[in-house]
Design a protein around this motif. Sequence first.
Motif, short mmCIF file in Angstrom:
data_model
loop_
_atom_site.label_atom_id
_atom_site.label_comp_id
_atom_site.label_asym_id
_atom_site.label_seq_id
_atom_site.Cartn_x
_atom_site.Cartn_y
_atom_site.Cartn_z
N UNK A 270 2.96 10.48 3.94
CA UNK A 270 1.97 9.41 4.12
C UNK A 270 0.69 9.61 3.33
N UNK A 271 0.35 10.87 3.00
CA UNK A 271 -0.88 11.10 2.22
C UNK A 271 -0.63 11.06 0.72
N UNK A 272 0.60 10.72 0.30
CA UNK A 272 0.89 10.54 -1.11
C UNK A 272 1.47 11.74 -1.83
#
Length: 263
Positions: free
Chosen positions: A156-158
């Motif tokens: 989710x944070x890339x």
Amino acid sequence: MDSQVRALLIDINGTVFDHGIAIEGAPEAVNHLRDRGYALRFLTNTESKTVGETLESLLACGLDIEPEELFTPVVAARTLLAQHPAARVLSLMSDDLRRSLHPEHPHHPEDAGHTHVVVGDCQEVLDYPLLNRAFRAVRAGAELIALQRGALYRTPDGAEFIDTGAIVAALEYGTGCSARLLGKPSSEYFGLAATSTGFAPRQTAVIGDDATTDNAGGNSIGATTIQVRTGKYAGQAAAGLAVGAAHTVDSIADVPGLLGSLP
């Protein structure tokens, strides 16, 4: 209930929930479909979680799904291995996933006449010695099974990480053997899911947001395909990829009405 469709293979991510939140009307639609007597299976290509962990995620967003209704690549592989009681399996996956894959088979981590090499989420356990044991086992005749073919995944944070498909590709390249895919869009995966309901593929509908996996897999077994306009649909539609479904509806909430209208 219509006379043709008796079982439903329902995609999870993007169809019944998205980013941990249930699609509007999804819990009610699922309950309605179950009450109408459809045999339900919920499909996902995620092979990094056990059945229990996936069920907990679904329950947390209001979706009450029975363990036997969940069909993952690990479940597909377990179904296949059940047909080979003498199998000696080398698993490239976490210990929890390995135990859920073949609890009735002894674990054979060393070279021991393996009959199958199963590659799933192995980031916790993979090292060169294990990869080379898998290489030698396949070279010696073990069947190579891939739970999915993703090249990479994003958190989710890339952050990006190498995924199962890249490990499978390395083993295919090194051994010259092709892996047997037991995840989407494999027709075998969809066929095993359909068979688990007790109904034939022609009595089955596949419901999903991803035309490249859900529509493709459903069509490959002769099932009725239903595209929902949630999840990946918008991006695929913009790219001209949202094709191949027999029916298209706005969301899973519209599926009970659609099925009731089919001849």
